[in-house]
Design a protein around this motif. Structure first.
Motif, PDB file in Angstrom:
ATOM      1  N   LYS A   1      -8.498 -13.686   7.356  1.00 38.34           N
ATOM      2  CA  LYS A   1      -7.610 -14.419   8.250  1.00 38.34           C
ATOM      3  C   LYS A   1      -7.403 -13.646   9.553  1.00 38.34           C
ATOM      4  O   LYS A   1      -7.324 -14.245  10.638  1.00 38.34           O
ATOM      5  CB  LYS A   1      -6.272 -14.678   7.558  1.00 38.34           C
ATOM      6  N   LEU A   2      -7.316 -12.328   9.464  1.00 36.73           N
ATOM      7  CA  LEU A   2      -7.164 -11.514  10.671  1.00 36.73           C
ATOM      8  C   LEU A   2      -8.405 -11.596  11.547  1.00 36.73           C
ATOM      9  O   LEU A   2      -8.313 -11.577  12.784  1.00 36.73           O
ATOM     10  CB  LEU A   2      -6.895 -10.054  10.297  1.00 36.73           C
ATOM     11  N   LEU A   3      -9.571 -11.691  10.912  1.00 33.09           N
ATOM     12  CA  LEU A   3     -10.824 -11.724  11.667  1.00 33.09           C
ATOM     13  C   LEU A   3     -11.171 -13.119  12.178  1.00 33.09           C
ATOM     14  O   LEU A   3     -11.790 -13.255  13.229  1.00 33.09           O
ATOM     15  CB  LEU A   3     -11.972 -11.226  10.789  1.00 33.09           C
TER      16      LEU A   3
ATOM     17  N   ALA B   1       2.629 -11.818  10.877  1.00 32.20           N
ATOM     18  CA  ALA B   1       3.750 -12.234  10.026  1.00 32.20           C
ATOM     19  C   ALA B   1       3.416 -13.507   9.264  1.00 32.20           C
ATOM     20  O   ALA B   1       3.769 -13.649   8.086  1.00 32.20           O
ATOM     21  CB  ALA B   1       5.004 -12.434  10.871  1.00 32.20           C
ATOM     22  N   ASP B   2       2.737 -14.444   9.917  1.00 31.50           N
ATOM     23  CA  ASP B   2       2.361 -15.686   9.250  1.00 31.50           C
ATOM     24  C   ASP B   2       1.311 -15.430   8.168  1.00 31.50           C
ATOM     25  O   ASP B   2       1.361 -16.020   7.083  1.00 31.50           O
ATOM     26  CB  ASP B   2       1.820 -16.694  10.261  1.00 31.50           C
ATOM     27  N   ILE B   3       0.368 -14.549   8.466  1.00 37.62           N
ATOM     28  CA  ILE B   3      -0.677 -14.234   7.487  1.00 37.62           C
ATOM     29  C   ILE B   3      -0.079 -13.582   6.251  1.00 37.62           C
ATOM     30  O   ILE B   3      -0.490 -13.856   5.116  1.00 37.62           O
ATOM     31  CB  ILE B   3      -1.755 -13.333   8.121  1.00 37.62           C
ATOM     32  N   SER B   4       0.919 -12.723   6.454  1.00 40.49           N
ATOM     33  CA  SER B   4       1.541 -12.060   5.301  1.00 40.49           C
ATOM     34  C   SER B   4       2.145 -13.090   4.346  1.00 40.49           C
ATOM     35  O   SER B   4       2.066 -12.944   3.126  1.00 40.49           O
ATOM     36  CB  SER B   4       2.605 -11.071   5.769  1.00 40.49           C
ATOM     37  N   VAL B   5       2.737 -14.151   4.907  1.00 42.03           N
ATOM     38  CA  VAL B   5       3.299 -15.223   4.074  1.00 42.03           C
ATOM     39  C   VAL B   5       2.181 -16.026   3.420  1.00 42.03           C
ATOM     40  O   VAL B   5       2.251 -16.384   2.237  1.00 42.03           O
ATOM     41  CB  VAL B   5       4.202 -16.144   4.911  1.00 42.03           C
ATOM     42  N   GLN B   6       1.130 -16.299   4.172  1.00 46.49           N
ATOM     43  CA  GLN B   6       0.017 -17.109   3.667  1.00 46.49           C
ATOM     44  C   GLN B   6      -0.679 -16.465   2.469  1.00 46.49           C
ATOM     45  O   GLN B   6      -1.237 -17.163   1.620  1.00 46.49           O
ATOM     46  CB  GLN B   6      -1.004 -17.349   4.781  1.00 46.49           C
ATOM     47  N   VAL B   7      -0.653 -15.133   2.391  1.00 41.37           N
ATOM     48  CA  VAL B   7      -1.309 -14.457   1.277  1.00 41.37           C
ATOM     49  C   VAL B   7      -0.325 -14.032   0.189  1.00 41.37           C
ATOM     50  O   VAL B   7      -0.679 -13.268  -0.710  1.00 41.37           O
ATOM     51  CB  VAL B   7      -2.129 -13.240   1.760  1.00 41.37           C
TER      52      VAL B   7
ATOM     53  N   THR C   1       2.379  -5.001   5.375  1.00 41.28           N
ATOM     54  CA  THR C   1       1.822  -4.021   6.312  1.00 41.28           C
ATOM     55  C   THR C   1       1.560  -2.700   5.618  1.00 41.28           C
ATOM     56  O   THR C   1       0.510  -2.063   5.823  1.00 41.28           O
ATOM     57  CB  THR C   1       2.771  -3.825   7.497  1.00 41.28           C
ATOM     58  N   THR C   2       2.501  -2.255   4.793  1.00 39.83           N
ATOM     59  CA  THR C   2       2.344  -0.982   4.092  1.00 39.83           C
ATOM     60  C   THR C   2       1.137  -1.008   3.158  1.00 39.83           C
ATOM     61  O   THR C   2       0.316  -0.086   3.145  1.00 39.83           O
ATOM     62  CB  THR C   2       3.615  -0.653   3.291  1.00 39.83           C
ATOM     63  N   ARG C   3       1.018  -2.068   2.371  1.00 43.98           N
ATOM     64  CA  ARG C   3      -0.081  -2.151   1.409  1.00 43.98           C
ATOM     65  C   ARG C   3      -1.423  -2.332   2.110  1.00 43.98           C
ATOM     66  O   ARG C   3      -2.434  -1.777   1.689  1.00 43.98           O
ATOM     67  CB  ARG C   3       0.176  -3.276   0.415  1.00 43.98           C
ATOM     68  N   PHE C   4      -1.439  -3.117   3.179  1.00 43.92           N
ATOM     69  CA  PHE C   4      -2.683  -3.305   3.922  1.00 43.92           C
ATOM     70  C   PHE C   4      -3.128  -1.987   4.542  1.00 43.92           C
ATOM     71  O   PHE C   4      -4.304  -1.612   4.457  1.00 43.92           O
ATOM     72  CB  PHE C   4      -2.471  -4.356   5.018  1.00 43.92           C
ATOM     73  N   THR C   5      -2.208  -1.272   5.146  1.00 43.13           N
ATOM     74  CA  THR C   5      -2.539  -0.006   5.793  1.00 43.13           C
ATOM     75  C   THR C   5      -3.027   1.014   4.775  1.00 43.13           C
ATOM     76  O   THR C   5      -3.978   1.764   5.034  1.00 43.13           O
ATOM     77  CB  THR C   5      -1.317   0.555   6.544  1.00 43.13           C
ATOM     78  N   ARG C   6      -2.393   1.036   3.607  1.00 42.68           N
ATOM     79  CA  ARG C   6      -2.804   1.987   2.574  1.00 42.68           C
ATOM     80  C   ARG C   6      -4.200   1.657   2.064  1.00 42.68           C
ATOM     81  O   ARG C   6      -5.010   2.552   1.796  1.00 42.68           O
ATOM     82  CB  ARG C   6      -1.822   1.940   1.398  1.00 42.68           C
ATOM     83  N   SER C   7      -4.516   0.389   1.940  1.00 40.79           N
ATOM     84  CA  SER C   7      -5.808  -0.033   1.422  1.00 40.79           C
ATOM     85  C   SER C   7      -6.914   0.108   2.456  1.00 40.79           C
ATOM     86  O   SER C   7      -7.987   0.658   2.167  1.00 40.79           O
ATOM     87  CB  SER C   7      -5.727  -1.487   0.951  1.00 40.79           C
ATOM     88  N   VAL C   8      -6.676  -0.383   3.665  1.00 37.87           N
ATOM     89  CA  VAL C   8      -7.720  -0.447   4.687  1.00 37.87           C
ATOM     90  C   VAL C   8      -7.760   0.803   5.549  1.00 37.87           C
ATOM     91  O   VAL C   8      -8.818   1.240   5.993  1.00 37.87           O
ATOM     92  CB  VAL C   8      -7.524  -1.700   5.568  1.00 37.87           C
ATOM     93  N   GLY C   9      -6.595   1.415   5.759  1.00 38.03           N
ATOM     94  CA  GLY C   9      -6.553   2.631   6.566  1.00 38.03           C
ATOM     95  C   GLY C   9      -5.973   2.441   7.943  1.00 38.03           C
ATOM     96  O   GLY C   9      -5.671   3.417   8.629  1.00 38.03           O
ATOM     97  N   VAL C  10      -5.817   1.199   8.371  1.00 33.89           N
ATOM     98  CA  VAL C  10      -5.178   0.900   9.659  1.00 33.89           C
ATOM     99  C   VAL C  10      -4.257  -0.291   9.446  1.00 33.89           C
ATOM    100  O   VAL C  10      -4.400  -1.048   8.484  1.00 33.89           O
ATOM    101  CB  VAL C  10      -6.209   0.578  10.763  1.00 33.89           C
ATOM    102  N   SER C  11      -3.320  -0.482  10.355  1.00 34.25           N
ATOM    103  CA  SER C  11      -2.397  -1.606  10.257  1.00 34.25           C
ATOM    104  C   SER C  11      -3.141  -2.918  10.482  1.00 34.25           C
ATOM    105  O   SER C  11      -4.236  -2.934  11.060  1.00 34.25           O
ATOM    106  CB  SER C  11      -1.293  -1.462  11.303  1.00 34.25           C
ATOM    107  N   PRO C  12      -2.570  -4.052  10.043  1.00 37.94           N
ATOM    108  CA  PRO C  12      -3.225  -5.343  10.262  1.00 37.94           C
ATOM    109  C   PRO C  12      -3.523  -5.607  11.739  1.00 37.94           C
ATOM    110  O   PRO C  12      -4.605  -6.104  12.078  1.00 37.94           O
ATOM    111  CB  PRO C  12      -2.215  -6.352   9.708  1.00 37.94           C
TER     112      PRO C  12
END
Length: 245
Positions: free
Chosen positions: A63-65, A72-78, A87-98
């Motif tokens: 969705k980001l790509l 904020a909308d994407i966070s709700v959509q998923v 944001t915290t979980r995405f950053t921990r997994s991917v290594g950068v913020s959404p």
């Protein structure tokens, strides 16, 4: 894959945006929560909650790509009720913020793979991995996703990754910062269910400046592989979503 566990996998893949508690997923399989969770881990290599998180992260990446929707909308959509948690979980997994992931993507695929390292780092601060993939299931035409993943530390470094279009030949991951790393790979395999996977793991290995470490991986069913950190590796995310591009 057992039909009841396959039904849970399908529920997660199609209903990731819902509040999928362990009880809800167990009801899908018509099993007790404890029994379902045990069987799910045996079949996929991941606990149900980590599998759900991994799928959500992969959908969020797409969705980001591929959309202009707000983070904020994407966070709700998923399926996240809290932007901070997402944001915290995405950053921990991917290594950068959404937000940074989206900005890097605009620079091209190479920029996404180069999410860690500062651009002003000297070249000799990096090493590389290379190796071969072996598999005995005859699926050499299936793509393979290979990732170099650092252990969890206070100063976390994002994973580096590459994708082999075919499951044979050599792979290479460059620009890997100095330090300890694990290597994991995942691909699809045929038989036993709609979306079975094969995984391989090795490590830890230490990258020193300018070094090249060779790692050969054997892909096997998840039940035969001990993952060093399943949540950070997000092996669960390597189900069909990883190969949809």
């Amino acid at each position: 894959m057992r039909p009841e566990i396959e039904s849970v996998v399908e529920a997660i893949r199609h209903r990731y945006d819902e509040e999928l508690s362990l009880c809800v997923l167990a009801d899908t399989a018509r099993l007790s929560s404890f029994h379902m969770a045990r069987l799910f881990r045996q079949e996929t290599g991941l606990p149900p909650a980590r599998f759900l998180t991994a799928v959500r992260q992969e959908v969020a990446k797409r969705k980001l790509l591929c959309t202009s929707d707000r983070v904020a909308d994407i966070s709700v959509q998923v399926g996240y009720s809290s932007l901070g948690t997402f944001t915290t979980r995405f950053t921990r997994s991917v290594g950068v913020s959404p937000g940074r992931f989206r900005r890097l993507a605009q620079l091209g695929p190479a920029a996404v793979d180069f999410t860690a390292g500062r651009r002003d780092d000297a070249p000799f601060a990096y090493g590389s991995f290379r190796g071969r993939i072996f598999r005995a299931d005859g699926q050499e035409d299936e793509p393979v996703f290979v990732a170099a993943i650092p252990p969890l530390t206070r100063q976390e470094r994002p994973a580096r990754c590459c994708r082999m279009e075919k499951g044979k030949g050599t792979w290479c991951i460059e620009y890997v910062p100095e330090g300890p790393w694990h290597i994991q790979a995942v691909s699809r395999r045929v038989g036993g269910g709609k979306q079975p996977i094969a995984v391989g793991t090795a490590g830890p290995f230490y990258i020193s400046p300018g070094s090249t470490v060779t790692v050969d991986l054997v892909l096997q069913p998840p039940s035969r592989v001990r993952l060093f950190d399943a949540e950070r590796a997000t092996i669960g995310a390597a189900l069909p979503e990883l190969f949809a591009c």
